[in-house]
Scaffold this motif. Structure first.
Motif, PDB file in Angstrom:
ATOM      1  N   ILE A 169      -6.494   7.024 -12.616  1.00 55.69           N
ATOM      2  CA  ILE A 169      -6.214   6.182 -11.457  1.00 55.69           C
ATOM      3  C   ILE A 169      -6.529   6.960 -10.184  1.00 55.69           C
ATOM      4  O   ILE A 169      -7.333   6.527  -9.368  1.00 55.69           O
ATOM      5  N   ILE A 170      -5.902   8.123 -10.023  1.00 51.47           N
ATOM      6  CA  ILE A 170      -6.080   8.917  -8.807  1.00 51.47           C
ATOM      7  C   ILE A 170      -5.693  10.364  -9.110  1.00 51.47           C
ATOM      8  O   ILE A 170      -4.857  10.615  -9.978  1.00 51.47           O
TER       9      ILE A 170
ATOM     10  N   ILE B 109       3.379   2.508  -8.495  1.00 50.64           N
ATOM     11  CA  ILE B 109       2.683   1.815  -9.588  1.00 50.64           C
ATOM     12  C   ILE B 109       3.676   1.125 -10.513  1.00 50.64           C
ATOM     13  O   ILE B 109       3.486  -0.032 -10.898  1.00 50.64           O
TER      14      ILE B 109
ATOM     15  N   LYS C 256     -11.831   0.086  -0.878  1.00 53.85           N
ATOM     16  CA  LYS C 256     -10.961  -0.052  -2.038  1.00 53.85           C
ATOM     17  C   LYS C 256     -11.800  -0.272  -3.285  1.00 53.85           C
ATOM     18  O   LYS C 256     -12.884  -0.853  -3.235  1.00 53.85           O
TER      19      LYS C 256
ATOM     20  N   ALA D 167       3.494   7.966  -5.781  1.00 49.73           N
ATOM     21  CA  ALA D 167       2.453   7.132  -6.390  1.00 49.73           C
ATOM     22  C   ALA D 167       2.927   6.523  -7.704  1.00 49.73           C
ATOM     23  O   ALA D 167       2.704   5.333  -7.966  1.00 49.73           O
TER      24      ALA D 167
ATOM     25  N   LEU E  76      -3.102   4.076  -2.758  1.00 52.99           N
ATOM     26  CA  LEU E  76      -3.123   2.953  -3.704  1.00 52.99           C
ATOM     27  C   LEU E  76      -2.794   1.661  -2.975  1.00 52.99           C
ATOM     28  O   LEU E  76      -2.012   1.659  -2.020  1.00 52.99           O
TER      29      LEU E  76
ATOM     30  N   LEU F 290      -4.476  -3.641  -9.026  1.00 57.78           N
ATOM     31  CA  LEU F 290      -4.332  -2.278  -8.530  1.00 57.78           C
ATOM     32  C   LEU F 290      -5.680  -1.768  -8.024  1.00 57.78           C
ATOM     33  O   LEU F 290      -6.694  -1.907  -8.698  1.00 57.78           O
ATOM     34  N   TYR F 291      -5.669  -1.196  -6.835  1.00 55.18           N
ATOM     35  CA  TYR F 291      -6.867  -0.625  -6.223  1.00 55.18           C
ATOM     36  C   TYR F 291      -6.567   0.804  -5.794  1.00 55.18           C
ATOM     37  O   TYR F 291      -5.463   1.100  -5.345  1.00 55.18           O
ATOM     38  N   SER F 292      -7.565   1.668  -5.912  1.00 56.00           N
ATOM     39  CA  SER F 292      -7.477   2.960  -5.226  1.00 56.00           C
ATOM     40  C   SER F 292      -8.236   2.781  -3.925  1.00 56.00           C
ATOM     41  O   SER F 292      -9.248   2.074  -3.882  1.00 56.00           O
TER      42      SER F 292
ATOM     43  N   LYS G 159      -6.322   9.131   1.096  1.00 56.24           N
ATOM     44  CA  LYS G 159      -6.468   8.299  -0.094  1.00 56.24           C
ATOM     45  C   LYS G 159      -5.112   7.764  -0.504  1.00 56.24           C
ATOM     46  O   LYS G 159      -4.071   8.337  -0.170  1.00 56.24           O
TER      47      LYS G 159
ATOM     48  N   LYS H  80       0.829  -1.196   0.000  1.00 58.07           N
ATOM     49  CA  LYS H  80       0.000   0.000   0.000  1.00 58.07           C
ATOM     50  C   LYS H  80       0.865   1.248   0.000  1.00 58.07           C
ATOM     51  O   LYS H  80       2.008   1.227   0.454  1.00 58.07           O
TER      52      LYS H  80
END
Length: 173
Positions: free
Chosen positions: A145-146, A161, A85, A157, A65, A72-74, A63, A3
């Motif tokens: 994604i974010i 990733i 998530k 971030a 990842l 992959l989750y936000s 917030k 995370k």
């Protein structure tokens, strides 16, 4: 599970409004506890207490990842623990990029009433934002994604990733 907790999930005005609302709930709860018989309005006091705790918890959310089993989750985190998530499917995407822009929020509530609109102050809040997006190789399909507001957190971030997925970074424009 890997995370990356990045930044607070509320913008400045949401944070400010929630602090005011929490303060009102807590003051009302304290006034009821010290001025009335405890058993007479127990349901309302419990309601005020629970919502005050909920609002305080929301103030501390961030917030970020999450990577679980190569997916992959936000996510939304509370004290470093994921509480929500959302899966971001990366199938069909080859690379990620950063789109720079501005987040602008206008909290002018009387835009439909001309009489009030003339004297209402401009409450527009505008800050720099960085949207991390997944892109197909031919750049026909783009998926967000974010969105972040701190450039240091954007680098964290993107590195997270790239390190934990098959996506690579490309510069747009």
């Amino acid at each position: 599970m890997k995370k990356a907790v990045l930044e607070k999930s509320l913008d400045y005005m949401q944070f400010q409004n929630l602090i005011i609302l929490t303060f009102c709930f807590v003051i009302t709860l304290l006034a009821m506890l010290y001025s009335l018989d405890f058993g007479s309005y127990i349901l309302i006091e419990c309601f005020l207490f629970l919502f005050s705790l909920l609002f305080i918890a929301i103030l501390f959310t961030k917030k970020g990842l999450i990577i679980i089993d190569e997916n992959l989750y936000s996510g939304i985190f509370l004290f470093g623990k994921p509480i929500y998530k959302k899966l971001i499917p990366i199938i069909g995407f080859d690379c990620i990029s950063i789109v720079k822009g501005k987040l602008s929020t206008n909290y002018a509530y009387s835009y439909k009433i001309d009489v009030f609109h003339k004297w209402e102050p401009d409450l527009n809040v505008s800050i720099k934002s960085f949207k991390i997006c997944m892109i197909e190789e031919n750049q026909k399909k783009i998926k967000k994604i974010i969105t972040l507001t701190d450039s240091k957190k954007v680098k964290i971030a993107v590195d997270f990733i790239i390190e934990n997925s098959t996506l690579k970074y490309v510069e747009l424009y």
